[in-house]
Scaffold this active site. Structure first.
Site, PDB file in Angstrom:
ATOM      1  N   ASP A  67       0.845  -1.194   0.000  1.00  0.00           N
ATOM      2  CA  ASP A  67       0.000   0.000   0.000  1.00  0.00           C
ATOM      3  C   ASP A  67       0.881   1.246   0.000  1.00  0.00           C
ATOM      4  OD1 ASP A  67      -1.666   2.160   0.686  1.00  0.00           O
ATOM      5  OD2 ASP A  67      -3.000   0.851   1.839  1.00  0.00           O
ATOM      6  N   SER A 145      -6.777  13.498 -14.319  1.00  0.00           N
ATOM      7  CA  SER A 145      -8.080  13.161 -14.897  1.00  0.00           C
ATOM      8  C   SER A 145      -8.701  14.412 -15.488  1.00  0.00           C
ATOM      9  CB  SER A 145      -9.002  12.614 -13.801  1.00  0.00           C
ATOM     10  OG  SER A 145     -10.345  12.580 -14.245  1.00  0.00           O
ATOM     11  N   TYR A 158     -13.035  13.260  -5.633  1.00  0.00           N
ATOM     12  CA  TYR A 158     -12.045  12.649  -6.532  1.00  0.00           C
ATOM     13  C   TYR A 158     -11.486  13.705  -7.483  1.00  0.00           C
ATOM     14  CZ  TYR A 158     -10.443   9.873 -10.618  1.00  0.00           C
ATOM     15  OH  TYR A 158      -9.725   9.355 -11.665  1.00  0.00           O
ATOM     16  N   LYS A 162      -7.569  15.208  -8.120  1.00  0.00           N
ATOM     17  CA  LYS A 162      -6.877  15.265  -9.407  1.00  0.00           C
ATOM     18  C   LYS A 162      -6.455  16.701  -9.741  1.00  0.00           C
ATOM     19  CE  LYS A 162      -6.944  10.853 -10.272  1.00  0.00           C
ATOM     20  NZ  LYS A 162      -5.703  10.069 -10.270  1.00  0.00           N
TER      21      LYS A 162
HETATM   22  N1  LIG Z   1     -10.250   4.652 -16.053  1.00  0.00           N
HETATM   23  C1  LIG Z   1     -10.498   5.927 -16.319  1.00  0.00           C
HETATM   24  O1  LIG Z   1     -11.421   6.249 -17.074  1.00  0.00           O
HETATM   25  C2  LIG Z   1      -9.652   7.010 -15.704  1.00  0.00           C
HETATM   26  C3  LIG Z   1      -9.934   8.323 -16.099  1.00  0.00           C
HETATM   27  C4  LIG Z   1      -9.157   9.352 -15.563  1.00  0.00           C
HETATM   28  C5  LIG Z   1      -8.134   9.065 -14.685  1.00  0.00           C
HETATM   29  N2  LIG Z   1      -7.892   7.780 -14.302  1.00  0.00           N
HETATM   30  C6  LIG Z   1      -6.803   7.549 -13.369  1.00  0.00           C
HETATM   31  O2  LIG Z   1      -5.890   6.625 -13.925  1.00  0.00           O
HETATM   32  C7  LIG Z   1      -5.225   5.917 -12.889  1.00  0.00           C
HETATM   33  C8  LIG Z   1      -5.329   4.424 -13.150  1.00  0.00           C
HETATM   34  O3  LIG Z   1      -6.704   4.069 -13.107  1.00  0.00           O
HETATM   35  P1  LIG Z   1      -7.298   2.729 -13.760  1.00  0.00           P
HETATM   36  O4  LIG Z   1      -8.446   3.132 -14.576  1.00  0.00           O
HETATM   37  O5  LIG Z   1      -6.200   1.913 -14.318  1.00  0.00           O
HETATM   38  O6  LIG Z   1      -7.892   2.069 -12.447  1.00  0.00           O
HETATM   39  P2  LIG Z   1      -7.633   0.609 -11.846  1.00  0.00           P
HETATM   40  O7  LIG Z   1      -8.566   0.544 -10.685  1.00  0.00           O
HETATM   41  O8  LIG Z   1      -7.707  -0.402 -12.905  1.00  0.00           O
HETATM   42  O9  LIG Z   1      -6.122   0.705 -11.337  1.00  0.00           O
HETATM   43  C9  LIG Z   1      -5.725   1.441 -10.202  1.00  0.00           C
HETATM   44  C10 LIG Z   1      -4.671   0.618  -9.498  1.00  0.00           C
HETATM   45  O10 LIG Z   1      -4.167   1.375  -8.391  1.00  0.00           O
HETATM   46  C11 LIG Z   1      -3.955   0.464  -7.331  1.00  0.00           C
HETATM   47  N3  LIG Z   1      -3.995   1.158  -6.047  1.00  0.00           N
HETATM   48  C12 LIG Z   1      -5.037   1.848  -5.526  1.00  0.00           C
HETATM   49  N4  LIG Z   1      -4.704   2.309  -4.302  1.00  0.00           N
HETATM   50  C13 LIG Z   1      -3.435   1.897  -4.053  1.00  0.00           C
HETATM   51  C14 LIG Z   1      -2.562   2.059  -2.953  1.00  0.00           C
HETATM   52  N5  LIG Z   1      -2.928   2.717  -1.840  1.00  0.00           N
HETATM   53  N6  LIG Z   1      -1.320   1.500  -3.020  1.00  0.00           N
HETATM   54  C15 LIG Z   1      -0.931   0.816  -4.125  1.00  0.00           C
HETATM   55  N7  LIG Z   1      -1.740   0.627  -5.189  1.00  0.00           N
HETATM   56  C16 LIG Z   1      -2.979   1.168  -5.157  1.00  0.00           C
HETATM   57  C17 LIG Z   1      -5.102  -0.529  -7.438  1.00  0.00           C
HETATM   58  O11 LIG Z   1      -4.828  -1.742  -6.747  1.00  0.00           O
HETATM   59  C18 LIG Z   1      -5.244  -0.692  -8.930  1.00  0.00           C
HETATM   60  O12 LIG Z   1      -4.517  -1.804  -9.419  1.00  0.00           O
HETATM   61  C19 LIG Z   1      -5.894   6.357 -11.584  1.00  0.00           C
HETATM   62  O13 LIG Z   1      -5.116   7.335 -10.961  1.00  0.00           O
HETATM   63  C20 LIG Z   1      -7.211   6.935 -12.052  1.00  0.00           C
HETATM   64  O14 LIG Z   1      -7.687   7.896 -11.146  1.00  0.00           O
HETATM   65  C21 LIG Z   1      -8.628   6.747 -14.804  1.00  0.00           C
END
Ligand SMILES: NC(=O)c1ccc[n+]([C@@H]2O[C@H](COP(=O)([O-])OP(=O)(O)OC[C@H]3O[C@@H](n4cnc5c(N)ncnc54)[C@H](O)[C@@H]3O)[C@@H](O)[C@H]2O)c1
Length: 253
Positions: A67, A145, A158, A162
């Site tokens: 974590d 984001s 959230y 960001k």
């Molecule tokens: N999916 C989208 O549409 C989207 C859009 C804008 C921004 N984002 C951002 O992109 C990034 C990746 O998102 P994603 O869509 O791949 O989501 P996801 O949930 O698939 O991946 C996020 C990963 O972060 C890990 N994580 C969360 N908290 C943690 C912690 N405390 N310590 C270690 N690992 C941790 C999770 O285990 C997960 O594997 C994020 O920051 C998200 O906010 C995603």
């Protein structure tokens, strides 16, 4: 997984470098890890999800499971990068969490957790890595984001995390430029990953969003990963402090 490497284009200058990618078991982080690996980068993937071991092993790279809110976990990733390769060139902060609820209903605990994971942990990892990045004139990319500068009901806190991450990126770009360190921000729109599986699983929501995306599709992790790869490569050697939307044009509609 068979990995072939290339050296030009978005991979310019990447061969032989070492990166830490957080959230490496997730949809975007795993795609970024794979894309960097194709450019010849050794990636230390960090995630709280134990599947990070499998993802990184398949790429022939290294994993740290833990974590990120624990300072020792980020430090372990840096130490592993140095032990395995003797260097650290790139940090990509892709770990993140989202809490979908009306803002007035969020608990103090969930609010603080959002900031702890999405902002404080990313910032701490950058601080921990800076000495190493000075040595390599390295590069940082934070995954923010589109919600950073838009009003999006249901994910208001959230969006605030960001915004904070985006502003940290700009300020750090200004401060660290003198060391040759570049800091950029990527602002994804709607990417099909586990984080968005619930909302993008709703037909009405999908249709409404698709109608506003000029490219008329949602993205996958690779769409974001290629842009991150470009930003950390030498092809972007004079690019710092930018916030680059990867959203199919959503932000202009
Ligand atoms: N999916 C989208 O549409 C989207 C859009 C804008 C921004 N984002 C951002 O992109 C990034 C990746 O998102 P994603 O869509 O791949 O989501 P996801 O949930 O698939 O991946 C996020 C990963 O972060 C890990 N994580 C969360 N908290 C943690 C912690 N405390 N310590 C270690 N690992 C941790 C999770 O285990 C997960 O594997 C994020 O920051 C998200 O906010 C995603």
């Amino acid at each position: 997984m068979a990995v072939t490497t290339s050296t030009g284009g978005i991979h310019e200058g990447l061969a032989g470098r070492t990166a830490i990618v957080t959230g490496a078991a997730g949809g975007i982080g795993s795609a970024i890890s794979a894309a960097l690996t194709r450019g010849g980068v050794h990636v230390v993937g960090l995630d709280a999800d134990p599947r990070v071991d499998e993802v990184m092993t398949s790429l022939g790279c290294s994993a740290v499971c833990g974590d990120l809110t624990d300072a020792a976990v980020g430090q372990a990733a840096i130490d592993l990068a140095i032990t395995r390769t003797g260097r650290l060139d790139v940090v990509v902060n892709a770990a993140g969490i989202q809490k979908r609820t009306d803002a007035v209903d969020i608990s103090d605990e969930d609010f603080h957790r959002l900031f702890e994971v999405n902002v404080s942990s990313a910032f701490r990892l950058i601080r921990q890595a800076t000495k190493c990045l000075i040595e390599t004139k390295g590069s940082i990319v934070n995954i923010a984001s589109l919600s950073a500068d838009r009003a999006v009901p249901g994910i208001v806190p959230y969006g605030a995390t960001k915004s904070a991450l985006t502003q940290l990126g700009k300020g750090l770009a200004a401060e660290l430029g003198r060391y040759g360190i570049r800091v950029n921000t990527v602002a994804p729109g709607y990417i099909e990953t586990p984080m968005t599986a619930d909302v993008l699983g709703e037909e009405e929501f999908r249709t409404a969003k698709l109608n506003r995306i000029p490219l008329q599709r949602f993205a996958d992790g690779d769409d974001v990963a290629d842009v991150v790869t470009f930003l950390v490569s030498d092809a972007a050697r004079y690019v710092t402090g930018v916030v680059l939307p990867v959203d199919g044009g959503y932000s202009i509609t």
